[in-house]
Design a protein around this motif. Structure first.
Motif, PDB file in Angstrom:
ATOM      1  N   MET A   1      81.986  49.958  78.543  1.00  0.00           N
ATOM      2  CA  MET A   1      81.982  51.347  78.952  1.00  0.00           C
ATOM      3  C   MET A   1      81.034  52.372  78.381  1.00  0.00           C
ATOM      4  SD  MET A   1      85.752  53.592  78.727  1.00  0.00           S
ATOM      5  CE  MET A   1      86.484  52.338  79.830  1.00  0.00           C
ATOM      6  N   THR A   2      80.754  53.209  79.259  1.00  0.00           N
ATOM      7  CA  THR A   2      79.598  54.155  78.937  1.00  0.00           C
ATOM      8  C   THR A   2      80.028  55.034  77.895  1.00  0.00           C
ATOM      9  OG1 THR A   2      80.058  55.695  80.867  1.00  0.00           O
ATOM     10  CG2 THR A   2      78.586  53.950  81.287  1.00  0.00           C
ATOM     11  N   SER A   3      79.342  56.002  77.344  1.00  0.00           N
ATOM     12  CA  SER A   3      79.829  56.862  76.316  1.00  0.00           C
ATOM     13  C   SER A   3      80.901  57.779  76.976  1.00  0.00           C
ATOM     14  CB  SER A   3      78.579  57.567  75.770  1.00  0.00           C
ATOM     15  OG  SER A   3      79.035  58.610  74.767  1.00  0.00           O
ATOM     16  N   VAL A   4      81.841  57.972  76.209  1.00  0.00           N
ATOM     17  CA  VAL A   4      82.978  58.877  76.514  1.00  0.00           C
ATOM     18  C   VAL A   4      83.082  60.071  75.609  1.00  0.00           C
ATOM     19  CG1 VAL A   4      85.564  59.144  77.125  1.00  0.00           C
ATOM     20  CG2 VAL A   4      84.135  57.015  77.735  1.00  0.00           C
ATOM     21  N   PRO A   5      83.249  61.482  76.007  1.00  0.00           N
ATOM     22  CA  PRO A   5      83.428  62.485  75.034  1.00  0.00           C
ATOM     23  C   PRO A   5      84.441  62.323  74.252  1.00  0.00           C
ATOM     24  CG  PRO A   5      83.652  63.045  77.360  1.00  0.00           C
ATOM     25  CD  PRO A   5      83.326  61.662  77.474  1.00  0.00           C
ATOM     26  N   PRO A   6      84.737  63.010  73.185  1.00  0.00           N
ATOM     27  CA  PRO A   6      85.884  62.998  72.294  1.00  0.00           C
ATOM     28  C   PRO A   6      87.277  63.679  73.270  1.00  0.00           C
ATOM     29  CG  PRO A   6      84.093  63.891  71.056  1.00  0.00           C
ATOM     30  CD  PRO A   6      83.674  63.681  72.675  1.00  0.00           C
ATOM     31  N   LEU A   7      88.301  63.010  73.083  1.00  0.00           N
ATOM     32  CA  LEU A   7      89.397  63.323  73.819  1.00  0.00           C
ATOM     33  C   LEU A   7      90.749  63.384  72.625  1.00  0.00           C
ATOM     34  CD1 LEU A   7      89.142  60.718  76.699  1.00  0.00           C
ATOM     35  CD2 LEU A   7      88.586  63.071  76.666  1.00  0.00           C
ATOM     36  N   TYR A   8      91.543  64.286  73.270  1.00  0.00           N
ATOM     37  CA  TYR A   8      92.982  64.419  72.358  1.00  0.00           C
ATOM     38  C   TYR A   8      93.775  64.012  73.671  1.00  0.00           C
ATOM     39  CZ  TYR A   8      90.893  66.604  68.679  1.00  0.00           C
ATOM     40  OH  TYR A   8      90.116  67.284  67.372  1.00  0.00           O
ATOM     41  N   ILE A   9      94.769  62.950  73.431  1.00  0.00           N
ATOM     42  CA  ILE A   9      95.518  62.568  74.177  1.00  0.00           C
ATOM     43  C   ILE A   9      97.043  62.604  74.022  1.00  0.00           C
ATOM     44  CG2 ILE A   9      96.267  60.418  75.743  1.00  0.00           C
ATOM     45  CD1 ILE A   9      93.399  59.383  75.706  1.00  0.00           C
ATOM     46  N   LEU A  10      97.745  63.254  74.859  1.00  0.00           N
ATOM     47  CA  LEU A  10      99.151  63.477  74.283  1.00  0.00           C
ATOM     48  C   LEU A  10     100.335  63.152  75.382  1.00  0.00           C
ATOM     49  CD1 LEU A  10      97.193  66.010  73.325  1.00  0.00           C
ATOM     50  CD2 LEU A  10      99.222  67.148  73.258  1.00  0.00           C
ATOM     51  N   ARG A  11     101.432  62.462  75.023  1.00  0.00           N
ATOM     52  CA  ARG A  11     102.455  61.994  75.825  1.00  0.00           C
ATOM     53  C   ARG A  11     103.288  63.345  76.135  1.00  0.00           C
ATOM     54  NH1 ARG A  11     107.594  58.019  75.087  1.00  0.00           N
ATOM     55  NH2 ARG A  11     108.383  58.336  77.084  1.00  0.00           N
ATOM     56  N   HIS A  12     103.988  63.842  77.164  1.00  0.00           N
ATOM     57  CA  HIS A  12     104.827  64.875  77.089  1.00  0.00           C
ATOM     58  C   HIS A  12     106.071  64.566  76.241  1.00  0.00           C
ATOM     59  CE1 HIS A  12     107.831  62.188  79.350  1.00  0.00           C
ATOM     60  NE2 HIS A  12     106.867  61.591  79.952  1.00  0.00           N
ATOM     61  N   GLY A  13     106.799  65.755  75.918  1.00  0.00           N
ATOM     62  CA  GLY A  13     107.753  65.546  75.204  1.00  0.00           C
ATOM     63  C   GLY A  13     108.886  64.937  75.881  1.00  0.00           C
ATOM     64  N   GLU A  14     110.043  64.765  74.953  1.00  0.00           N
ATOM     65  CA  GLU A  14     111.353  64.115  75.336  1.00  0.00           C
ATOM     66  C   GLU A  14     111.878  64.667  76.517  1.00  0.00           C
ATOM     67  OE1 GLU A  14     115.102  62.271  73.198  1.00  0.00           O
ATOM     68  OE2 GLU A  14     115.156  64.589  73.469  1.00  0.00           O
ATOM     69  N   THR A  15     112.384  63.973  77.560  1.00  0.00           N
ATOM     70  CA  THR A  15     113.298  64.786  78.754  1.00  0.00           C
ATOM     71  C   THR A  15     114.564  64.328  78.842  1.00  0.00           C
ATOM     72  OG1 THR A  15     112.661  62.725  80.362  1.00  0.00           O
ATOM     73  CG2 THR A  15     111.045  64.297  80.157  1.00  0.00           C
ATOM     74  N   THR A  16     115.135  64.865  79.691  1.00  0.00           N
ATOM     75  CA  THR A  16     116.568  64.611  79.676  1.00  0.00           C
ATOM     76  C   THR A  16     116.759  63.049  80.086  1.00  0.00           C
ATOM     77  OG1 THR A  16     116.805  65.387  81.909  1.00  0.00           O
ATOM     78  CG2 THR A  16     117.559  66.862  80.195  1.00  0.00           C
ATOM     79  N   TRP A  17     116.008  62.549  80.953  1.00  0.00           N
ATOM     80  CA  TRP A  17     116.086  61.191  81.132  1.00  0.00           C
ATOM     81  C   TRP A  17     115.558  60.161  80.376  1.00  0.00           C
ATOM     82  CZ3 TRP A  17     114.603  60.126  87.027  1.00  0.00           C
ATOM     83  CH2 TRP A  17     115.590  60.800  87.924  1.00  0.00           C
ATOM     84  N   ASN A  18     114.438  60.542  79.658  1.00  0.00           N
ATOM     85  CA  ASN A  18     114.237  59.840  78.329  1.00  0.00           C
ATOM     86  C   ASN A  18     115.318  59.585  77.225  1.00  0.00           C
ATOM     87  OD1 ASN A  18     110.998  61.444  77.698  1.00  0.00           O
ATOM     88  ND2 ASN A  18     111.312  59.527  78.912  1.00  0.00           N
ATOM     89  N   ALA A  19     116.032  60.681  77.142  1.00  0.00           N
ATOM     90  CA  ALA A  19     117.274  60.670  76.040  1.00  0.00           C
ATOM     91  C   ALA A  19     118.287  59.665  76.838  1.00  0.00           C
ATOM     92  CB  ALA A  19     117.738  62.063  76.058  1.00  0.00           C
ATOM     93  N   MET A  20     118.582  59.652  78.077  1.00  0.00           N
ATOM     94  CA  MET A  20     119.561  58.833  78.720  1.00  0.00           C
ATOM     95  C   MET A  20     119.120  57.548  79.103  1.00  0.00           C
ATOM     96  SD  MET A  20     120.601  61.745  81.559  1.00  0.00           S
ATOM     97  CE  MET A  20     121.156  60.536  82.714  1.00  0.00           C
TER      98      MET A  20
END
Length: 190
Positions: free
Chosen positions: A1-20
């Motif tokens: 893979m070629t050079s990739v710039p620095p990244l911050y990767i986030l998952r969304h917060g808990e959802t009602t369906w995640n909780a269920m």
């Protein structure tokens, strides 16, 4: 893979369906109170970092956008969306109960469901989508995405094989910093 710039990767917060325990795929459910608190935590984590000049990019799906708007509300720059950051498609199984599907299919775990879902995207297609997205990155960026898509991005960025996907660290309320092919899990106070 070629050079990739620095990244911050986030998952969304808990959802009602995640909780269920419901699979979401391309469907939407709102953030819970915990999910909004997790996004605030991510905001605090990034607030302690130098993110000046970073692109702000989110999945267009509601739960990711809700998270991105909380996380990035005080950041300079324009938040844009990119469908490449959407969650893996689950076809006919979107909205279904994970535990029920595991019992019905005999799948070893939730990761196996992504390959079995009728009309679903599948991991190979997700891998191709994420690879194509990574190839477009020219500037450092903060990316808000979803559980499986986040794992796939980080798998590719760290040069691991697809077979390792289920072993890639996940989590809500954390931030993953990927730089020079290495991943760092950032939490408050770390």
């Amino acid at each position: 893979m070629t050079s990739v710039p620095p990244l911050y990767i986030l998952r969304h917060g808990e959802t009602t369906w995640n909780a269920m325990g419901r699979l979401q795929g391309h469907f939407h459910s709102d953030l819970t109170d915990l999910g909004r608190a997790q996004a605030e935590t991510q905001r605090a984590i990034l607030g302690a970092r130098d993110t000046d000049g970073f692109d702000l990019v989110s999945s267009p799906q509601g739960r990711a956008l809700q998270t991105a708007r909380i996380v990035m509300r005080d950041m300079p720059g324009h938040l844009r969306t990119d469908p490449a950051l959407s969650e893996i498609g689950l076809g006919e199984w979107a909205g279904r109960d994970r535990a029920t599907l595991l019992a019905q299919t005999g799948a070893a775990d939730g990761f196996a469901l992504y390959e079995l879902a009728p009309g679903g995207e599948g991991l190979d297609a997700l891998q191709a989508r994420c690879s194509a997205f990574i190839a477009t990155l020219r500037r450092p960026a903060i990316l808000v995405t979803h559980g499986i898509t986040s794992r796939m991005l980080r798998l590719l960025l760290t040069g691991r094989p697809l077979a390792d996907l289920r072993h890639v660290d996940g989590g809500q309320g954390v931030v993953f910093h990927v730089v020079d092919g290495r991943q760092y899990r950032l939490t408050l106070g770390a």
